[in-house]
Design a protein around this motif. Structure first.
Motif, PDB file in Angstrom:
ATOM      1  N   TYR A 343       0.845  -1.196   0.000  1.00  0.00           N
ATOM      2  CA  TYR A 343       0.000   0.000   0.000  1.00  0.00           C
ATOM      3  C   TYR A 343       0.883   1.250   0.000  1.00  0.00           C
ATOM      4  O   TYR A 343       2.072   1.190   0.337  1.00  0.00           O
ATOM      5  N   ASP A 344       0.283   2.365  -0.359  1.00  0.00           N
ATOM      6  CA  ASP A 344       1.007   3.640  -0.385  1.00  0.00           C
ATOM      7  C   ASP A 344       1.057   4.258   1.011  1.00  0.00           C
ATOM      8  O   ASP A 344       0.102   4.149   1.785  1.00  0.00           O
ATOM      9  N   TYR A 345       2.183   4.890   1.301  1.00  0.00           N
ATOM     10  CA  TYR A 345       2.294   5.705   2.513  1.00  0.00           C
ATOM     11  C   TYR A 345       3.063   6.967   2.169  1.00  0.00           C
ATOM     12  O   TYR A 345       3.654   7.082   1.080  1.00  0.00           O
ATOM     13  N   PHE A 346       3.041   7.929   3.080  1.00  0.00           N
ATOM     14  CA  PHE A 346       3.732   9.188   2.863  1.00  0.00           C
ATOM     15  C   PHE A 346       4.738   9.403   3.986  1.00  0.00           C
ATOM     16  O   PHE A 346       4.334   9.460   5.159  1.00  0.00           O
ATOM     17  N   PRO A 347       6.043   9.458   3.667  1.00  0.00           N
ATOM     18  CA  PRO A 347       7.049   9.632   4.721  1.00  0.00           C
ATOM     19  C   PRO A 347       6.645  10.763   5.673  1.00  0.00           C
ATOM     20  O   PRO A 347       6.363  11.885   5.237  1.00  0.00           O
ATOM     21  N   GLY A 371       3.239   5.452   7.802  1.00  0.00           N
ATOM     22  CA  GLY A 371       4.294   4.435   7.863  1.00  0.00           C
ATOM     23  C   GLY A 371       4.352   3.661   9.157  1.00  0.00           C
ATOM     24  O   GLY A 371       5.348   2.997   9.430  1.00  0.00           O
ATOM     25  N   THR A 372       3.290   3.720   9.972  1.00  0.00           N
ATOM     26  CA  THR A 372       3.290   2.957  11.216  1.00  0.00           C
ATOM     27  C   THR A 372       2.565   1.626  11.019  1.00  0.00           C
ATOM     28  O   THR A 372       1.887   1.417  10.024  1.00  0.00           O
ATOM     29  N   GLY A 419      11.623  10.046  10.526  1.00  0.00           N
ATOM     30  CA  GLY A 419      10.977   9.359   9.418  1.00  0.00           C
ATOM     31  C   GLY A 419      11.032   7.858   9.640  1.00  0.00           C
ATOM     32  O   GLY A 419      11.480   7.369  10.677  1.00  0.00           O
ATOM     33  N   THR A 420      10.583   7.098   8.664  1.00  0.00           N
ATOM     34  CA  THR A 420      10.673   5.644   8.761  1.00  0.00           C
ATOM     35  C   THR A 420      10.634   5.045   7.362  1.00  0.00           C
ATOM     36  O   THR A 420       9.873   5.499   6.509  1.00  0.00           O
ATOM     37  N   GLU A 421      11.492   4.062   7.146  1.00  0.00           N
ATOM     38  CA  GLU A 421      11.527   3.387   5.848  1.00  0.00           C
ATOM     39  C   GLU A 421      10.961   1.984   5.939  1.00  0.00           C
ATOM     40  O   GLU A 421      10.957   1.238   4.970  1.00  0.00           O
ATOM     41  N   GLU A 422      10.509   1.602   7.142  1.00  0.00           N
ATOM     42  CA  GLU A 422       9.844   0.320   7.351  1.00  0.00           C
ATOM     43  C   GLU A 422       8.707   0.567   8.329  1.00  0.00           C
ATOM     44  O   GLU A 422       8.729   1.561   9.063  1.00  0.00           O
TER      45      GLU A 422
END
Length: 622
Positions: A343-347, A371-372, A419-422
């Motif tokens: 699915y799409d998320y926004f940093p 992104g959580t 931020g988060t990349e995972e």
């Protein structure tokens, strides 16, 4: 249909959306909850449980602030456990197993009973934006609904893509279609988007399992609850069970790895590190011959069972064949196979600490769009977005929780500054002030602040003040009252603690590691005080923690106060970090992108080191 302008429109009816709508409405905003399916408000898309390590603290914080998640959890619980009870109170984390159908029903009913909440079932395909400010939403039927603020809580629905083996199809959840249009519009407006992945295990028929060969996992003998209000306490509970995979199960699963979307390149996005799929566990921990499987009932009366620990996107025939080799699952019948979803998320570095976007005024993001992962993380963001949307349109001060005030503050600060990349999941280790942020004192920390902004009601504040008054009086009693050797020594001897030779203050004796409240209650003076002042378990627990951990608590408060001074050092708005050549290149790049509001926030940005902070302090004359 929608001639009037709403104050707040909430898009999405999951945990984030439900809390956002409730918060904004309870503060006085005319609120519209728009969701694709009104029958799935508050749906537990994955496991039927709330709380857990650090997550339980978040649910108690939501409750202390006046949110609904704790109340809903208590009303629909089928089992309760306080995790990490063998460790210090900073680690104690409440967790409840829930009746999935009742949980969603209670959410729907709670929102229907909330004045100022309207409902509408349809997909939102876009936003109405005028001069960099959101002014409403546009539905898939082409209906424009205007509002002063919008909260997006789209979960896994933005261009959602479900994977089962080599099969893939659009969807935001099993049996429900994906949402389209919003990502593309936001990207056109200049937002950065990305893709994330999560997964879920098979659901099976509990009648086809042999529970007798599994290990029972009962709830606590004396169960507690989440809400600080008068919600029901469990009198009967349902057991969960535990079993294990084996080398044979792993071999059977490996047979399908060539058809796994995780390993053949179909899934390119990153999944949750701390909730890996079974194929990921086998791949990453190849030295382990078995992994735990928790068999969790989905409710009081249903036979449906959630197979916790067996999340997978392998082909359905591989899932079935392997699961039949798990002890107790030899005759298993599937309700539905497990699947993965992208699915799409926004940093979230594109947001302010209020969860308002930096690019579009009065537009808020909450939940998995940031992104959580996890119901609790989503619900807390929804609550904060709903609060701040109401405050913003009424020209009131932002409501921001600091890192020493709440796990919610840690969560949002981590997202905004790092931020988060995972998929981000909360842990106690993420909070540097976890001794202050305990599950037992969330009401003492947060209810007065919520009452000030008009969310927590007076009855909640009075309960908190009564608890605080009684626990403080009990602590004072221990500090002021002495105990004679002949009274306390038999107790000390029973726990192999050094005996006392003369009378001493109870506080000092009680501070010893092996001495508990149960031991102190054997003293007539203590039991008499409890009876005279009608002290309940919650007050006694609070007093015991204050006595036994006072040194640690004071030290942590001191450290928090020191850091708070940096929170007071403001950085000018739209500050140009590129002109400070003494900053590292990475620091200039990250700080220009994130634009932290204070020095303390700048210090928490990934890639910014202490020497960079020194440069900033010198420049700002500090």
């Amino acid at each position: 249909m929608f001639g009037e302008e709403y104050d707040v429109i909430v898009v999405g009816g999951g945990h984030a959306g439900a809390e956002a709508a409730a918060a904004a409405a309870n503060m006085g905003s005319k609120t519209l909850l728009v969701t694709m399916n009104l029958q799935t408000i508050g749906q537990m898309s994955c496991n039927p449980a709330m709380g857990g390590i650090a997550k339980g603290q978040i649910v108690r914080e939501i409750d202390a602030l006046g949110g609904y998640s704790g109340i809903i959890t208590d009303k629909s619980a089928i089992q309760f456990k306080m995790l990490n009870k063998s460790k210090g109170p900073a680690m104690w984390s409440p967790r409840a197993q829930n009746d999935r159908m009742r949980f969603a029903e209670e959410w729907r009913l709670a929102l229907e009973r909330t004045p100022n909440v309207d409902f509408y079932q349809e997909m939102v395909g876009g936003l109405l934006i005028e001069k960099d400010k959101v002014v409403g939403v546009k539905t898939s039927l082409g209906i424009d609904i205007r509002s002063k603020a919008v909260v997006l809580t789209n979960g896994t629905f933005l261009n959602g893509l479900i994977h089962i083996g080599e099969k893939q199809f659009g969807g935001g959840r099993a049996g429900e279609k994906a949402a389209t249009g919003i990502t593309e519009q936001l990207v056109d407006l200049g937002f950065e988007s990305g893709r994330m992945k999560t997964g879920t295990p098979p659901r099976v028929d509990g009648r086809s399992l042999d529970h007798s060969v599994m290990i029972p996992q009962p709830g606590d003998v004396v169960p507690e609850k989440f809400s600080y209000l008068d919600t029901p306490v469990l009198t009967t509970q349902r057991d969960c069970h535990m079993t294990h995979t084996s080398a044979l199960v792993h071999d059977l699963l490996r047979e399908g790895f060539d058809r796994s979307p995780m390993f053949n390149g179909r899934i390119k996005s990153i999944g949750p590190r701390y909730c890996p799929s079974i194929e990921d566990k086998i791949n990453r921990f190849a030295d382990k011959d078995s992994h735990q499987i928790f068999v969790e009932p989905e409710g009081w009366n249903t036979v449906e069972v959630y197979v916790n620990g067996f999340s997978t996107s392998l082909p359905e025939d591989v899932q079935y064949k392997a699961l039949r080799s798990v002890k107790g699952f030899e005759n298993v019948k599937f309700f539905r196979p497990g699947y993965a979803i992208e699915y799409d998320y926004f940093p979230p570095t594109q947001l302010k600490h209020t969860l308002e976007t930096k690019l579009v005024q009065n537009l808020y993001f909450a939940g998995q769009i940031n992104g959580t992962t996890g119901y609790e993380e989503a619900a807390s963001q929804g609550l904060m977005a709903g609060i701040n949307a109401h405050l913003k349109i009424n020209e009131k001060e932002d409501f921001i929780l600091q890192r020493d005030e709440a796990y919610i503050g840690v969560l949002i600060d981590d997202l905004i500054t790092k931020g988060t990349e995972e998929p981000y999941r909360m842990f106690t280790s993420r909070a540097e002030y976890r001794t202050l942020l305990r599950q037992d004192n969330a009401d003492l920390r947060l209810t007065p602040r919520s009452f000030e902004i008009g969310l927590a009601k007076e009855n909640r504040l009075k309960r908190m003040e009564e608890k605080e008054k009684k626990s403080d009086a009990f602590v004072s009693f221990f500090k002021e009252t002495s105990v004679r050797p002949e009274e306390i020594n038999p107790i000390l001897d029973s726990v192999n603690s050094a005996l006392v030779k003369q009378s001493d203050k109870m506080f000092k004796v009680f501070s010893r590691p092996k001495v508990t409240m149960e031991h102190m209650l054997q003293l007539d003076a203590v039991s008499g005080f409890v009876e005279e002042h009608n002290l309940d378990r919650e007050v006694m627990e609070q007093a015991e923690i204050q006595v036994k951990y006072s040194g640690y608590i004071e030290k942590e408060k001191h450290n928090a106060d020191k850091l708070l001074r940096l929170e007071g050092v403001k950085i000018p708005k739209n500050f140009d970090y590129s002109k400070l050549k003494s900053l590292s290149y990475e620091a200039r790049e990250k700080l220009n992108s994130i634009q932290p509001v204070t020095i303390a926030q700048a210090a928490r940005v990934s890639g910014v080191n202490p020497s960079d902070i020194s440069v900033l302090l010198v420049y700002l004359g500090r």
